[in-house]
Write an enzyme that holds these catalytic residues in place. Structure first.
Site, PDB file in Angstrom:
ATOM      1  N   ASN A 117       0.818  -1.213   0.000  1.00  0.00           N
ATOM      2  CA  ASN A 117       0.000   0.000   0.000  1.00  0.00           C
ATOM      3  C   ASN A 117       0.850   1.260   0.000  1.00  0.00           C
ATOM      4  OD1 ASN A 117      -2.507   1.641   0.553  1.00  0.00           O
ATOM      5  ND2 ASN A 117      -1.352   2.058   2.445  1.00  0.00           N
ATOM      6  N   ARG A 175      -8.544   4.890   1.039  1.00  0.00           N
ATOM      7  CA  ARG A 175      -7.767   4.232  -0.019  1.00  0.00           C
ATOM      8  C   ARG A 175      -6.726   5.138  -0.666  1.00  0.00           C
ATOM      9  NH1 ARG A 175     -12.874   1.604  -0.684  1.00  0.00           N
ATOM     10  NH2 ARG A 175     -12.619  -0.600  -0.159  1.00  0.00           N
ATOM     11  N   ASP A 214      -0.916  -6.712   3.587  1.00  0.00           N
ATOM     12  CA  ASP A 214      -0.991  -5.712   4.643  1.00  0.00           C
ATOM     13  C   ASP A 214      -1.835  -4.520   4.195  1.00  0.00           C
ATOM     14  OD1 ASP A 214       0.109  -4.492   7.197  1.00  0.00           O
ATOM     15  OD2 ASP A 214       0.817  -3.007   5.741  1.00  0.00           O
ATOM     16  N   GLU A 250      -5.534  -8.182   4.927  1.00  0.00           N
ATOM     17  CA  GLU A 250      -5.757  -7.585   6.246  1.00  0.00           C
ATOM     18  C   GLU A 250      -6.766  -6.448   6.106  1.00  0.00           C
ATOM     19  OE1 GLU A 250      -4.101  -4.833   9.792  1.00  0.00           O
ATOM     20  OE2 GLU A 250      -3.660  -4.470   7.695  1.00  0.00           O
TER      21      GLU A 250
HETATM   22  C1  QV4 Z   1       2.800   9.242  13.073  1.00  0.00           C
HETATM   23  C2  QV4 Z   1       1.435   9.840  13.415  1.00  0.00           C
HETATM   24  C3  QV4 Z   1       0.636  10.091  12.150  1.00  0.00           C
HETATM   25  C4  QV4 Z   1       1.461  10.974  11.215  1.00  0.00           C
HETATM   26  C5  QV4 Z   1       2.818  10.301  10.942  1.00  0.00           C
HETATM   27  C6  QV4 Z   1       3.714  11.088   9.997  1.00  0.00           C
HETATM   28  O1  QV4 Z   1       0.708   8.929  14.254  1.00  0.00           O
HETATM   29  O2  QV4 Z   1      -0.593  10.722  12.457  1.00  0.00           O
HETATM   30  O3  QV4 Z   1       0.741  11.102   9.997  1.00  0.00           O
HETATM   31  O4  QV4 Z   1       3.514  10.053  12.181  1.00  0.00           O
HETATM   32  O5  QV4 Z   1       4.376  12.099  10.638  1.00  0.00           O
HETATM   33  C7  QV4 Z   1       4.315   4.172  13.027  1.00  0.00           C
HETATM   34  C8  QV4 Z   1       3.920   4.976  14.245  1.00  0.00           C
HETATM   35  C9  QV4 Z   1       2.910   6.062  13.885  1.00  0.00           C
HETATM   36  C10 QV4 Z   1       3.550   6.972  12.844  1.00  0.00           C
HETATM   37  C11 QV4 Z   1       3.902   6.085  11.657  1.00  0.00           C
HETATM   38  C12 QV4 Z   1       4.550   6.864  10.532  1.00  0.00           C
HETATM   39  O6  QV4 Z   1       3.338   4.103  15.220  1.00  0.00           O
HETATM   40  O7  QV4 Z   1       2.564   6.801  15.035  1.00  0.00           O
HETATM   41  O8  QV4 Z   1       2.594   7.951  12.476  1.00  0.00           O
HETATM   42  O9  QV4 Z   1       4.810   5.034  12.058  1.00  0.00           O
HETATM   43  O10 QV4 Z   1       5.789   7.275  10.876  1.00  0.00           O
HETATM   44  C13 QV4 Z   1       2.606  -0.678  11.920  1.00  0.00           C
HETATM   45  C14 QV4 Z   1       2.306  -0.075  13.281  1.00  0.00           C
HETATM   46  C15 QV4 Z   1       2.140   1.420  13.200  1.00  0.00           C
HETATM   47  C16 QV4 Z   1       3.342   2.023  12.508  1.00  0.00           C
HETATM   48  C17 QV4 Z   1       3.423   1.414  11.114  1.00  0.00           C
HETATM   49  C18 QV4 Z   1       4.581   1.953  10.290  1.00  0.00           C
HETATM   50  O11 QV4 Z   1       1.147  -0.666  13.813  1.00  0.00           O
HETATM   51  O12 QV4 Z   1       2.022   1.975  14.505  1.00  0.00           O
HETATM   52  O13 QV4 Z   1       3.206   3.420  12.466  1.00  0.00           O
HETATM   53  O14 QV4 Z   1       3.627   0.003  11.240  1.00  0.00           O
HETATM   54  O15 QV4 Z   1       5.773   1.848  10.949  1.00  0.00           O
HETATM   55  C19 QV4 Z   1      -5.211   0.466  10.772  1.00  0.00           C
HETATM   56  C20 QV4 Z   1      -5.042  -0.121   9.385  1.00  0.00           C
HETATM   57  C21 QV4 Z   1      -4.332  -1.453   9.396  1.00  0.00           C
HETATM   58  C22 QV4 Z   1      -3.042  -1.391  10.212  1.00  0.00           C
HETATM   59  C23 QV4 Z   1      -3.366  -0.861  11.598  1.00  0.00           C
HETATM   60  C24 QV4 Z   1      -2.149  -0.706  12.451  1.00  0.00           C
HETATM   61  O16 QV4 Z   1      -6.297  -0.258   8.755  1.00  0.00           O
HETATM   62  O17 QV4 Z   1      -4.040  -1.805   8.075  1.00  0.00           O
HETATM   63  O18 QV4 Z   1      -4.001   0.414  11.509  1.00  0.00           O
HETATM   64  N1  QV4 Z   1      -2.368  -2.685  10.247  1.00  0.00           N
HETATM   65  C25 QV4 Z   1      -1.263  -3.001   9.332  1.00  0.00           C
HETATM   66  C26 QV4 Z   1      -0.141  -3.771  10.004  1.00  0.00           C
HETATM   67  C27 QV4 Z   1       0.562  -2.869  10.984  1.00  0.00           C
HETATM   68  C28 QV4 Z   1       1.240  -1.748  10.238  1.00  0.00           C
HETATM   69  C29 QV4 Z   1       0.494  -1.274   9.075  1.00  0.00           C
HETATM   70  C30 QV4 Z   1      -0.689  -1.828   8.662  1.00  0.00           C
HETATM   71  C31 QV4 Z   1       1.141  -0.268   8.224  1.00  0.00           C
HETATM   72  O19 QV4 Z   1      -0.632  -4.921  10.594  1.00  0.00           O
HETATM   73  O20 QV4 Z   1       1.491  -3.575  11.771  1.00  0.00           O
HETATM   74  O21 QV4 Z   1       1.424  -0.643  11.131  1.00  0.00           O
HETATM   75  O22 QV4 Z   1       1.905  -1.006   7.285  1.00  0.00           O
HETATM   76  O23 QV4 Z   1      -6.199  -0.223  11.489  1.00  0.00           O
HETATM   77 CA    CA Z   2      -3.723   3.442  -0.340  1.00  0.00          CA
END
Ligand code: QV4
Ligand code: CA
Length: 514
Positions: A117, A175, A214, A250
């Site tokens: 994504n 999306r 993912d 997911e």
């Molecule tokens: C922060 C702020 C944002 C801001 C951003 C940019 O919160 O508001 O826009 O900075 O300045 C980490 C941090 C998060 C940070 C982000 C970007 O926790 O705070 O944003 O990095 O720097 C995993 C973790 C996330 C992590 C992400 C990327 O869970 O915390 O974000 O990896 O490192 C939704 C979705 C679902 C998702 C779920 C977590 O619908 O799809 O949230 N689940 C999948 C994975 C998950 C992964 C991702 C998606 C992203 O299972 O592990 O997120 O690939 O429900």
């Molecule tokens: Ca997208």
């Protein structure tokens, strides 16, 4: 006539194609070895997973990622790709290939967590900035390791004021805008689809059996379909010719959002997040829930169709409060209830089951939030991941929890294999938190989640004989290290389960008959 038969076979094949997990016959579950190194997984396939009937392993993302240091490396850096080189803290391409071959050779297949994504949202990086040294510059939308340029992202398409997802009730934002500030790929572009398909086809040629997609909710179902349509059949060195990669997407759908899981059924299976959230409530006896209500578990609870569901008690996100976490989710931290939850899941026929295998971290709640939710896998001071060591009692060292090695869980993985294809029969309950059910004439399970002892005679449907309970112990050679249950010629047996037992449930099956 012959032509008709061939057509029929082809249609049947297509009908199950991407929904079929491709596990070896008689195997029914996969385990997520979260953040494990490829070398450790290879060893685990040979020494443990193969011999104990596990069907496969979901591995953490394999693609090169941005190295986050804050000041220590978090697990979630794996979800911030900078290229599709197979190169992460889990190992390099050579180690990955070695793992796939070794696991496949013992009938344990590999399912890769694919991040398609987005790319990392972090700043410029070069050299030590990414796990394989690839240069990238997020600000300029420049990822020469793929390559992607500013033409390949959704910046122009997103219709929110900040560029991020501001409202989950707007499917366009979900999306087309940035999830958590991660650069959103323009998946409607033929070029982007081609790059992702090229990456997935490389994994297929190496021998993987399928993919977890993912953040699928953040991609249009049609864009996912376009990528899937470009995928090759599985490697015939290990899989039947014409086999398609298993796809599970997911999508977190607990109801009440604009996007529903059913939009994705055309592409493959979907993660059923209601499963763990609801089961947690029942086992914890929260909100007036009782085990008797599990009688119509599955579609009866408003879950997706059985043959579309990928089910689990907890995953790497919700075990630490990320992505649809919630107090009810059972994890290894609540080991007694957790084993009951996993036991129920593996005994019940609904869905394709995934077991979680974690590492320990210093969970620490401040105002209801775990401030250590970011803590990465056990690692050395240089950031490299510690190996999974195996103790004399077969548990794991170095802070790897290895839930899949807990006797009760491992034995229930085997239970599910033994009862595969058998219908749920002989349901019994006390109207509260004592329940029991059988799977044809192959297995039977009894739970006592009341605050008092249980002593009942139940119809098991099993052939007469003495069985070894695979929860309190197991059959080893001709002896039983746990409780023995004797089933009479009428198929009934007496079950006594103390409410203070280490594990207040009993499971017997025909392969553990003494
Ligand atoms: C922060 C702020 C944002 C801001 C951003 C940019 O919160 O508001 O826009 O900075 O300045 C980490 C941090 C998060 C940070 C982000 C970007 O926790 O705070 O944003 O990095 O720097 C995993 C973790 C996330 C992590 C992400 C990327 O869970 O915390 O974000 O990896 O490192 C939704 C979705 C679902 C998702 C779920 C977590 O619908 O799809 O949230 N689940 C999948 C994975 C998950 C992964 C991702 C998606 C992203 O299972 O592990 O997120 O690939 O429900
Ligand atoms: Ca997208």
């Amino acid at each position: 006539m012959k032509m008709k038969l061939i057509l029929l076979l082809i249609t049947a094949g297509l009908a199950t194609a991407q929904y079929n997990p491709n596990v070896r016959a008689g195997r029914t579950s996969i385990v997520h070895l979260f953040e494990w190194r490829w070398d450790d997984i290879a060893a685990e396939c040979e020494r443990y997973l193969g011999p104990n009937g596990f069907g496969g392993v979901q591995v953490s993302p394999v693609s090169e990622n941005y190295i986050i240091t804050n000041p220590w490396r978090p697990w979630d850096e794996r979800y911030q790709p900078v290229s599709y080189k197979i190169c992460t803290r889990s190992g390099n391409e050579q180690q990955f290939r070695n793992m796939v071959a070794k696991c496949n050779n013992v009938g344990v297949y590999i399912y890769v967590d694919v991040v398609m994504n987005h790319m990392t949202g972090y700043g410029a990086g070069v050299g030590t900035g990414s796990t394989c040294g690839s240069y990238f510059n997020s600000g300029a939308r420049d990822f020469p390791g793929v390559p992607y340029s500013n033409l390949d992202f959704n910046d122009g398409k997103c219709r929110s004021s900040t560029g991020g997802i501001e409202s989950y009730s707007d499917p366009y934002q979900v999306r087309d805008c940035q999830l958590l500030g991660l650069l959103d790929l323009a998946l409607e572009k033929d070029y982007v689809r081609g790059k992702i398909a090229e990456f997935l086809n490389k994994l297929i040629s190496i021998g993987v059996a399928g993919f977890r997609l993912d953040a699928s909710k953040h991609m249009w179902p049609g864009d996912i379909k376009a990528v899937i349509n470009r995928l090759n059949n599985l490697n015939t060195q290990w899989f039947p010719s014409g086999a398609k990669p298993f796809i599970y997407q997911e999508v977190i759908d607990l109801g009440g959002e604009a996007i529903s899981a059913s939009e994705y059924f055309g592409n493959g299976r979907v993660t059923e997040f209601k499963y763990g959230a609801k089961l947690g409530n029942v086992i914890r006896k929260w909100n007036g829930e009782k085990m008797v209500y599990l009688r119509n578990w599955g579609e009866g609870w408003g879950f997706m169709p059985h043959d579309r569901a990928l089910v689990f008690v907890d995953n790497h996100d919700n075990q630490r409060g990320h992505g649809a976490g919630g107090g009810s989710i059972l994890t290894f931290f609540d080991s007694r209830l957790y084993k009951m939850g996993i036991g129920f899941m593996l005994a019940h026929p609904y869905g394709f089951t995934r077991v979680m295998s974690s590492y320990r971290w210093p969970r620490y709640f401040v105002n209801g939030k775990d401030i250590n939710d970011w803590v990465g896998p056990p690692s050395y001071s240089d950031g490299s991941t510690k190996p999974v060591t195996i103790n004399a009692d077969s548990t794991c060292g170095n802070d790897w929890v290895c839930e899949h090695r807990w006797r009760q869980i491992k034995n229930m993985v085997i239970f599910r294999n033994v009862v595969d294809g058998q219908t749920l029969i002989n349901w019994w309950d006390n109207g509260g938190n004592q329940i029991a059910f059988g799977r044809g004439s192959k297995g039977f399970i009894v739970f006592n989640n009341e605050d008092w002892n249980m002593d009942v005679n139940l119809k098991t449907g099993l052939p007469a004989g003495t069985y070894c309970d695979v929860i309190s112990g197991q059959k080893e050679g001709t002896r039983c290290t746990g409780k023995q249950i004797s089933v009479g010629i009428d198929g009934s047996a007496r079950f006594q389960i103390s409410n203070t037992a280490e594990d207040p449930f009993v499971a017997i099956h025909v392969n553990a008959k003494l």
